[in-house]
Write an enzyme that holds these catalytic residues in place. Structure first.
Site, PDB file in Angstrom:
ATOM      1  N   ASP A 277      39.313  12.075   5.547  1.00 47.44           N
ATOM      2  CA  ASP A 277      40.569  12.806   4.860  1.00 47.44           C
ATOM      3  C   ASP A 277      41.644  11.524   5.299  1.00 47.44           C
ATOM      4  O   ASP A 277      41.557  10.727   5.434  1.00 47.44           O
ATOM      5  CB  ASP A 277      40.266  14.329   5.379  1.00 47.44           C
ATOM      6  CG  ASP A 277      41.162  14.432   4.365  1.00 47.44           C
ATOM      7  OD1 ASP A 277      42.570  14.781   3.901  1.00 47.44           O
ATOM      8  OD2 ASP A 277      40.531  15.261   3.322  1.00 47.44           O
TER       9      ASP A 277
ATOM     10  N   SER B 159      39.103  21.526  -2.009  1.00 50.03           N
ATOM     11  CA  SER B 159      38.848  20.790  -0.893  1.00 50.03           C
ATOM     12  C   SER B 159      38.684  21.619   0.518  1.00 50.03           C
ATOM     13  O   SER B 159      38.251  21.428   1.897  1.00 50.03           O
ATOM     14  CB  SER B 159      40.028  20.032  -0.928  1.00 50.03           C
ATOM     15  OG  SER B 159      41.485  21.246  -0.457  1.00 50.03           O
TER      16      SER B 159
ATOM     17  N   HIS C 118      45.680  18.523   6.215  1.00 48.79           N
ATOM     18  CA  HIS C 118      44.074  18.294   5.696  1.00 48.79           C
ATOM     19  C   HIS C 118      43.354  18.006   6.654  1.00 48.79           C
ATOM     20  O   HIS C 118      41.842  18.818   6.020  1.00 48.79           O
ATOM     21  CB  HIS C 118      44.104  17.310   4.423  1.00 48.79           C
ATOM     22  CG  HIS C 118      43.358  17.745   3.221  1.00 48.79           C
ATOM     23  ND1 HIS C 118      42.426  17.630   2.915  1.00 48.79           N
ATOM     24  CD2 HIS C 118      44.360  18.753   2.351  1.00 48.79           C
ATOM     25  CE1 HIS C 118      41.626  17.674   1.846  1.00 48.79           C
ATOM     26  NE2 HIS C 118      42.897  19.221   1.435  1.00 48.79           N
TER      27      HIS C 118
END
Ligand SMILES: [Ca+2]
Ligand SMILES: [Ca+2]
Ligand SMILES: [Ca+2]
Ligand SMILES: [Ca+2]
Length: 812
Positions: free
Chosen positions: A165, A380, A206
């Site tokens: 990520d 996600s 994230h």
């Protein structure tokens, strides 16, 4: 529960009344009243009292067909009978009476199984946010049954997960203890430290959020807990920069002998018009991962299915999630609805929870700057929850292959309360949906099945050309063809796993097409639903549409492909290639159904465990996939396996004749030695004299085998001139587009490490290799600012600098 006298115990010196009453009582207890109150299970072991020492005990044992398992204390010995059934509902009277009459025996008792539990008291995590982690454990059972797996003792210990990520905040107080530098790297900057780049908008939070879902630390008074709170967690910083083929490949192949599970929540643009997948190196990375990772068991790639629901995107047009090598995960809202961002497609395997409407709860996890958030969202958020559950299953059984893991997911996921009008029952009785795959993951069921799982045989691949000449699509084209699953060849598939329809077609407006594939068992998979935004006239170029919906079905019979225009009237196009690729095993499974955990009892089974699963076969049979077979299937050979005994009382582990997988590199074998190969995997060659496999070099690999030659799709036989012309045309178009974009956006930049090494040149990435990567977070338009200041509304869209323009249509 009190079960009355627990076993048959008599002594030869007992009085006459006792001798008379003993058997009578027993008959009553065992055949009549006893079982009504309590079902007793008799073992083939006895406690026997024999004065006179070890030698006398040995004599008595051998005289009466017992094995002396050892001295207990005083003159008590532990005997096992050689022929008495290991587990029985009635006592073995004959044997008992013979012992009873033996003058050297003072006392004897046939042993019964007692229910005993370890007194480990499981206490649930004390973390302040744990009670709010509704998706882990909930009184209403609308959860992933994670607490059930923890109670069985599985918390991810020894398992390593890496999040591919935008980095990971390794010093986050709820991650630091589980952080693993060997599972981490910064591909964007070419250094070992994947710490996120801090911006005013917290763009790069994230990866840190995903990491906490997997392995946030338990019982530390901070935030909540991860699904696998004792697993090791790392992060690869690869999305905070230009994503190229080599960036993806480097990330997907980081430390594959150390990292077990890779979790990725990114992919091509979810704009409802892109068709894109991994290019050369990333494809290679997947293939190497599943063949070489984890000592050959295969890396496990968990993938978010995508967030293009609002754009009516199809996850089958995303070559990462469509790949057989990725375990694709979709989302359900707290109330069991299909979230608005969710994409439907036939390659999705299962579902975990994530965000939904404003009145539904979201995911609690670690956040950037040592914070905790209760508003992680989108598909996600689903993939890391699945990665955590997979880590639990790997702790339960470290020998699971990448395909075993998908088998476990198919078998243990369930529709639960998930709502959609798209549930259907496939050919083996499982319910499956394009929005949810096989349904909600169940952590407790996963670890339970994982513990007793025997690895599936090697992957078989049967490739079938389905059309002999190009076909006009018009508004509706149906192609039917019967196949036998490559029966009679080394590629025979008798039980399906993944199925691909590899299509090359032209169409004036691609988005108007719906494509369906119906299996011989009648399971109809939607390979492609119409995509209103996809006005492309590029068609599909050797795109492998994948479905998981026919898992465990038999492949032989008639397959039907339907290509249908669901919008216009004057559309046109041609199907030039339809190759059906069947993956699976060469051995049919025993009766797959919802009752997977309880295969039928057969006479060939000698011993069942408490869950009625066969753990030992009668003589002449071999244990295979919890059933008994007379011959091991291809890919397996007879050997001895320690008995998988799961009852409470310790009975000594016995070796049971079983079918064990052939040793690498053999594909099929005559015995359990690497030198007993009967056939070899692709790219290697059988040395029949030595019984071993040797690896082929590139030149040899390119020499087509006679069999494959016959199966070549007709497209490959197009005149070379046409192919050359197409190539030149495509290259010219690419060149033009690339130059135009170069002029507009300035020179490309690669991480210094790669630039310096001239890697770009060496890898043929001289230009135009920038790739689309969009988070599977949620779009700005539906941001949930109203709910929380921590909202996730910038997970998307801000990646404007990484717009797609590569349209390599490669799916694996
Ligand atoms: Ca760094
Ligand atoms: Ca914590
Ligand atoms: Ca998508
Ligand atoms: Ca997949």
């Amino acid at each position: 529960m009190a079960c009355g006298p627990s076993s048959l115990a008599t002594g030869p010196r007992a009085g006459p009344v006792q001798s008379l009453l003993g058997p009578t009582l027993l008959v009553l207890l065992v055949s009549g009243l006893g079982p009504a109150f309590c079902q007793k299970i008799y073992t083939n072991t006895w406690a026997v009292q024999i004065p006179g020492g070890q030698e006398v005990a040995e004599q008595v044992a051998s005289k009466h067909s017992f094995v002396n398992l050892g001295h207990v204390f005083d003159d008590i010995y532990h005997f096992k009978h050689r022929t008495v059934e290991k587990r029985s509902l009635s006592n073995h009277r004959g044997t008992h009476v013979r012992l009873h009459r033996e003058p050297k025996v003072v006392w004897a008792e046939q042993q019964v199984v007692k229910q005993r539990r370890k007194r480990d008291v499981y206490t649930e995590p004390s973390d302040p946010k744990f009670r709010e982690q509704w998706y882990l454990n909930n009184a209403n059972h609308r959860d992933l049954n994670v607490k059930g797996a923890w109670e069985l003792g599985f918390t991810g210990k020894g398992v390593v997960v890496s999040i591919l990520d935008d980095g990971i905040e390794q010093n986050h107080p709820d991650l630091a203890q589980n952080y693993d530098p060997d599972a981490s790297y910064d591909v964007n900057d070419g250094d070992p430290d994947p710490q996120p780049r801090y911006t005013q908008l917290d763009d790069n939070r994230h990866g840190t959020r995903c990491a906490g879902e997997v392995a946030a630390v338990a019982d530390n008074g901070i935030c909540g807990v991860g699904v696998a709170y004792n697993a090791k967690i790392g992060g690869v910083r690869m999305l905070d920069g230009e994503v190229t083929d080599v960036v993806e490949a480097q990330s997907l192949s980081l430390n594959p002998q150390h990292i077990h599970v890779y979790s990725a929540s990114w992919g091509p643009e979810d704009d409802g018009k892109t068709v894109d997948g991994p290019a050369k190196l990333a494809k290679d990375a997947f293939l190497r991962g599943v063949t070489e990772g984890r000592g050959g068991l295969g890396s496990i790639f968990v993938w978010a299915s995508g967030n293009g629901g609002r754009e009516k995107d199809s996850c089958n047009c995303d070559g990462y999630t469509d790949s057989i090598y990725t375990l694709s995960i979709s989302s359900s809202t707290q109330n069991g609805n299909v979230p608005w961002y969710s994409e439907a497609c036939s390659s999705t395997l299962a579902t975990t929870y994530s965000s939904g409407n404003l009145n539904e709860k979201q995911i609690i996890t670690t956040d950037l700057k040592s914070k905790c958030t209760d508003s992680h969202t989108g598909t996600s958020a689903s993939a890391p929850l699945a990665a955590g559950i997979i880590a639990l299953a790997l702790e339960a059984n470290t020998n699971l292959t990448w395909r075993d893991m998908q088998h476990l997911v198919v078998r243990t996921s369930h529709p639960a309360h998930l709502l959609t009008n798209d549930w259907k029952t496939n050919g083996v009785g499982r319910r499956v949906s394009h929005s949810y795959g096989y349904g909600l993951l169940d952590a407790s069921a996963m670890v339970t099945l994982a513990r007793n799982w025997t690895s599936v045989g090697p992957q078989q691949k049967c490739v079938l050309s389905m059309i002999a000449a190009p076909r006009n699509i018009g508004t509706h084209l149906v192609i039917k063809k019967s196949v036998d699953g490559c029966l009679g060849t080394a590629n025979h598939v008798s039980s399906l796993e993944h199925v691909q329809a590899q299509l090359t077609l032209s169409y004036n407006r691609r988005g108007n097409l719906a494509i369906h594939l119906t299996s011989p068992s009648g399971t109809r998979s939607t390979l492609l639903a119409p995509r209103p935004h996809d006005y492309s006239s590029e068609g599909f170029n050797d795109w492998a549409f994948m479905t998981t919906h026919s898992w465990d079905e038999r492949p032989s019979g008639e397959w039907t492909l339907e290509i249908e225009n669901q919008a216009g009237v004057s559309d046109y196009g041609t199907l030039t290639q339809f190759t059906l690729v069947l993956y699976g095993t060469g051995q049919a499974w025993p009766s797959p159904s919802d009752a997977d955990l309880v295969p039928p009892v057969s006479r060939s089974c000698k011993t069942l465990d408490l869950r009625q699963i066969c753990i030992e076969c009668t003589a002449g049979y071999f244990l295979f996939q919890q059933s008994c077979v007379t011959e091991c299937p291809p890919g397996f050979s007879a050997g001895l396996l320690p008995m998988n005994y799961t009852v409470g009382n310790g009975v000594e582990p016995a070796q049971v004749p079983s079918c064990l997988p052939c040793r690498p590199p053999c594909l099929t074998c005559s015995g359990l030695s690497p030198r007993a190969c009967l056939s070899c995997p692709t790219h290697s060659h059988l040395d029949a004299a030595a019984g071993s496999c040797t690896h082929l070099n590139q030149f040899e690999r390119e020499t087509p085998g006679g069999f494959m030659e016959g199966l070549r799709p007709p497209a490959s036989r197009l005149p070379a001139a046409v192919a050359m012309l197409s190539c030149v045309g495509i290259m010219a178009t690419f060149g033009g587009v690339f130059l135009a974009l170069q002029l507009r956006s300035g020179p490309l930049r690669l991480p210094p490490a790669l630039e310096a090494g001239g890697l770009r040149e060496r890898l043929g990435l001289g230009g135009g290799a920038r790739r689309a990567a969009s988070y599977h977070g949620i779009p700005t338009v539906w941001g949930d600012d109203a709910l929380s200041s921590d909202s996730d509304n910038d997970d998307f869209g801000f990646r404007g600098e990484r717009k797609a323009f590569i349209k390599t249509q490669s799916a694996i």
